[in-house]
Scaffold this motif. Structure first.
Motif, mmCIF file in Angstrom:
data_model
loop_
_atom_site.group_PDB
_atom_site.id
_atom_site.type_symbol
_atom_site.label_atom_id
_atom_site.label_comp_id
_atom_site.label_asym_id
_atom_site.label_seq_id
_atom_site.Cartn_x
_atom_site.Cartn_y
_atom_site.Cartn_z
ATOM 1 N N GLN A 199 58.133 21.438 89.333
ATOM 2 C CA GLN A 199 57.046 22.429 89.708
ATOM 3 C C GLN A 199 56.246 23.104 88.507
ATOM 4 O O GLN A 199 55.354 23.579 88.742
ATOM 5 N N ASP A 200 56.879 22.908 87.374
ATOM 6 C CA ASP A 200 56.432 23.589 86.354
ATOM 7 C C ASP A 200 55.486 22.940 85.429
ATOM 8 O O ASP A 200 54.892 23.380 84.410
ATOM 9 N N LEU A 201 55.388 21.755 85.582
ATOM 10 C CA LEU A 201 54.804 20.784 84.563
ATOM 11 C C LEU A 201 53.264 20.889 84.614
ATOM 12 O O LEU A 201 52.727 20.773 83.469
ATOM 13 N N GLY A 202 52.447 21.007 85.843
ATOM 14 C CA GLY A 202 51.496 21.146 85.730
ATOM 15 C C GLY A 202 50.818 22.480 84.917
ATOM 16 O O GLY A 202 49.916 22.157 84.007
ATOM 17 N N ARG A 203 51.262 23.569 85.045
ATOM 18 C CA ARG A 203 51.035 24.816 84.114
ATOM 19 C C ARG A 203 51.392 24.527 82.778
ATOM 20 O O ARG A 203 50.670 24.856 81.804
ATOM 21 N N LEU A 204 52.440 23.770 82.512
ATOM 22 C CA LEU A 204 52.923 23.544 80.905
ATOM 23 C C LEU A 204 51.746 22.562 80.164
ATOM 24 O O LEU A 204 51.324 22.640 79.394
ATOM 25 N N HIS A 205 51.308 21.584 81.146
ATOM 26 C CA HIS A 205 50.242 20.666 80.527
ATOM 27 C C HIS A 205 49.053 21.320 80.343
ATOM 28 O O HIS A 205 48.352 21.089 79.378
ATOM 29 N N ARG A 206 48.623 22.247 81.334
ATOM 30 C CA ARG A 206 47.360 23.111 80.972
ATOM 31 C C ARG A 206 47.591 23.965 79.689
ATOM 32 O O ARG A 206 46.673 24.078 78.975
ATOM 33 N N TRP A 207 48.796 24.777 79.584
ATOM 34 C CA TRP A 207 48.892 25.787 78.444
ATOM 35 C C TRP A 207 49.140 24.887 77.358
ATOM 36 O O TRP A 207 48.436 25.419 76.191
ATOM 37 N N GLY A 208 49.585 23.634 77.527
ATOM 38 C CA GLY A 208 49.838 22.631 76.088
ATOM 39 C C GLY A 208 48.488 22.338 75.686
ATOM 40 O O GLY A 208 48.198 22.485 74.246
ATOM 41 N N THR A 209 47.614 21.852 76.504
ATOM 42 C CA THR A 209 46.226 21.585 76.035
ATOM 43 C C THR A 209 45.418 22.597 75.467
ATOM 44 O O THR A 209 44.613 22.539 74.360
ATOM 45 N N ASP A 210 45.634 23.846 76.200
ATOM 46 C CA ASP A 210 44.895 25.164 75.468
ATOM 47 C C ASP A 210 45.488 25.270 74.176
ATOM 48 O O ASP A 210 44.736 25.842 73.325
ATOM 49 N N TRP A 211 46.605 25.308 74.162
ATOM 50 C CA TRP A 211 47.276 25.457 72.772
ATOM 51 C C TRP A 211 46.372 24.651 71.510
ATOM 52 O O TRP A 211 46.108 25.190 70.710
#
Ligand code: HEM
Length: 404
Positions: A160-172
């Motif tokens: 359930q955390d993968l979606g936000r990790l994906h978003r944060w990673g792209t933002d990084w």
């Protein structure tokens, strides 16, 4: 075309960065790219020199492509995270070697091999969800979630955390290239959230050991001399999560797009004998990591120019991979080429891709499965959109259709 046209942020060069790079290799193999404000190294021989001489070409700040200093408001937001968190890709020895030593101890061939059945199972499960639809954006439904879920299981991150990790990673990644200041604020908040997430994960493993990769890193940290602290360890799963999914996603999208225009690719991917070489050849031609950055620690002669100390340099893997001095008919797809082993899609030297075996395994499992399950897979009616992060070649969306 000449090197003055070089602008990898421009839409036409996101689509086709190769013509301007070919002109550079012929005429001005190391040139100052005004659009990025850094030196671009285009020939295979020179890119290799940069990668192998980490004393002259340091990785400190290696992710940042933008020369502009970040505005104070952005720096203030970043100060709320862990501004000193080391990312392996941006480190020089000796810290690089200590941290890489920790990954090598934990990210073993056995652990990678154990993932193989999981990769196939996750890929199948994802396809089950849209197989009957006859059309999809294959990036959203498959190319993103597959490597993310594989890494989630490897690293030990709940689904359930993968979606936000994906978003944060792209933002990084997006924060590393030129952006309007307003947008930088939001991107910086994502970086802080990403860093806090992984420090928290490591701290929990310190109290409560687990069998996953972060657990194994925490357990192995005492074998590294001097031992690494929680923030130093946390940079690693963060790097793996980001570096390990953006690249594989791009590779899946670029391979599919290529096979829509060339039936040989489909045949090669479906034949286990030709599959590994076909993947390797597409990685050479598409180079999901187009190039990464270094900074000179002293004056250096390269490709006929003198770079001053402190010069920012882009080692252009994609350009090196099409250098006619190393690859015969370099722009042509030919998985049987004798020179294939010289490609630099995974880099070279001390920063050589840690995830290369896993990336290859994922592509070899996912691509044939996708082609077998989605009969007649072809480009969709909607236009595809190119990736926004310029040093990662691939697609943001890739609409496809098949015979449902
Ligand atoms: C097709 C897939 C992939 C491609 C094309 C790719 C490409 C690269 C390249 C070119 C580098 C060298 C960077 C440099 O010299 O500055 C690199 C480093 C790295 N890659 Fe990959 N990669 C892929 C998959 C993965 C995966 C699956 C993972 C993680 C599981 C991963 C993790 C890393 C890490 C952590 C580094 C930094 C190593 C270091 O600095 O010592 N990569 N990758």
């Amino acid at each position: 075309m000449s090197t003055t046209d070089f602008d990898p942020l421009a839409p036409d060069q996101r689509e086709n960065p190769f013509d301007v790079l070919a002109a550079a290799r012929r005429e001005q193999p190391v040139f100052f790219g005004e659009a990025l404000g850094l030196w671009v190294v285009t020939r295979h021989e020179d890119v290799l020199r940069v990668l192998k001489d980490h004393r002259t070409f340091s990785s400190a700040g290696a992710l940042k492509s933008s020369l502009e200093p970040l505005p104070p408001e952005v720096v203030e937001i970043l100060a709320g995270g862990y501004p000193k968190m080391p990312y392996i890709i941006e480190l020089d020895p000796p810290l690089h070697d200590r941290i890489r030593g920790l990954v090598t101890k934990a990210f073993t061939p056995r652990r990678i091999a154990a993932l193989e059945p999981r990769i196939a199972a996750i890929a199948s499960e994802l396809i089950d969800r849209f197989e009957r639809d006859g059309r999809a954006d294959v990036i959203e439904r498959f190319a993103w979630p597959l490597p993310l879920r594989v890494l989630g299981e490897l690293v030990g991150v709940p689904e359930q955390d993968l979606g936000r990790l994906h978003r944060w990673g792209t933002d990084w990644l997006l924060l590393q290239q030129q952006q309007p200041p307003d947008r930088q604020l939001g991107l910086a908040r994502s970086v802080v959230a990403l860093q806090r997430y992984f420090v928290d994960l490591v701290e929990r493993r310190l109290e409560d050991p687990t069998d996953d990769l972060v657990g194994a890193m925490v357990a192995a940290r005492a074998e590294i001399d001097p031992p690494l602290d929680a923030v130093e360890i946390a940079g690693l799963p963060l790097d793996l999560m980001v570096a390990g999914h953006v690249t594989v996603t791009r590779a899946i999208g670029s391979t599919l797009s290529r096979l829509f225009g060339d039936p040989r690719v489909r045949d090669h991917l479906l034949d286990p004998k030709t599959l590994p070489a076909a993947i390797e050849e597409i990685l050479r031609l598409e180079s999901p990591a187009q190039g990464l950055f270094r900074v000179t620690t002293r004056e250096a002669r390269l490709g006929g120019v003198t770079l001053p100390a402190g010069a920012r340099v882009m080692a252009h893997f994609a350009s090196a991979n099409r250098d006619g001095c190393v690859f015969s008919a370099a722009d042509d797809y030919d998985p049987l080429r004798a020179d294939l082993g010289n490609h630099l899609a995974f880099g070279k030297g001390i920063h050589f891709c840690i995830g290369a075996p896993l990336g290859r395994l994922e592509l070899a499992a996912a691509l044939p499965l996708l082609l077998r399950r989605l009969r007649g897979l072809r480009a969709g009616a909607e236009p595809a959109e190119r990736e926004e992060v310029f040093f990662a070649r691939g697609f943001r969306t890739l609409p496809v259709e098949w015979d449902a």
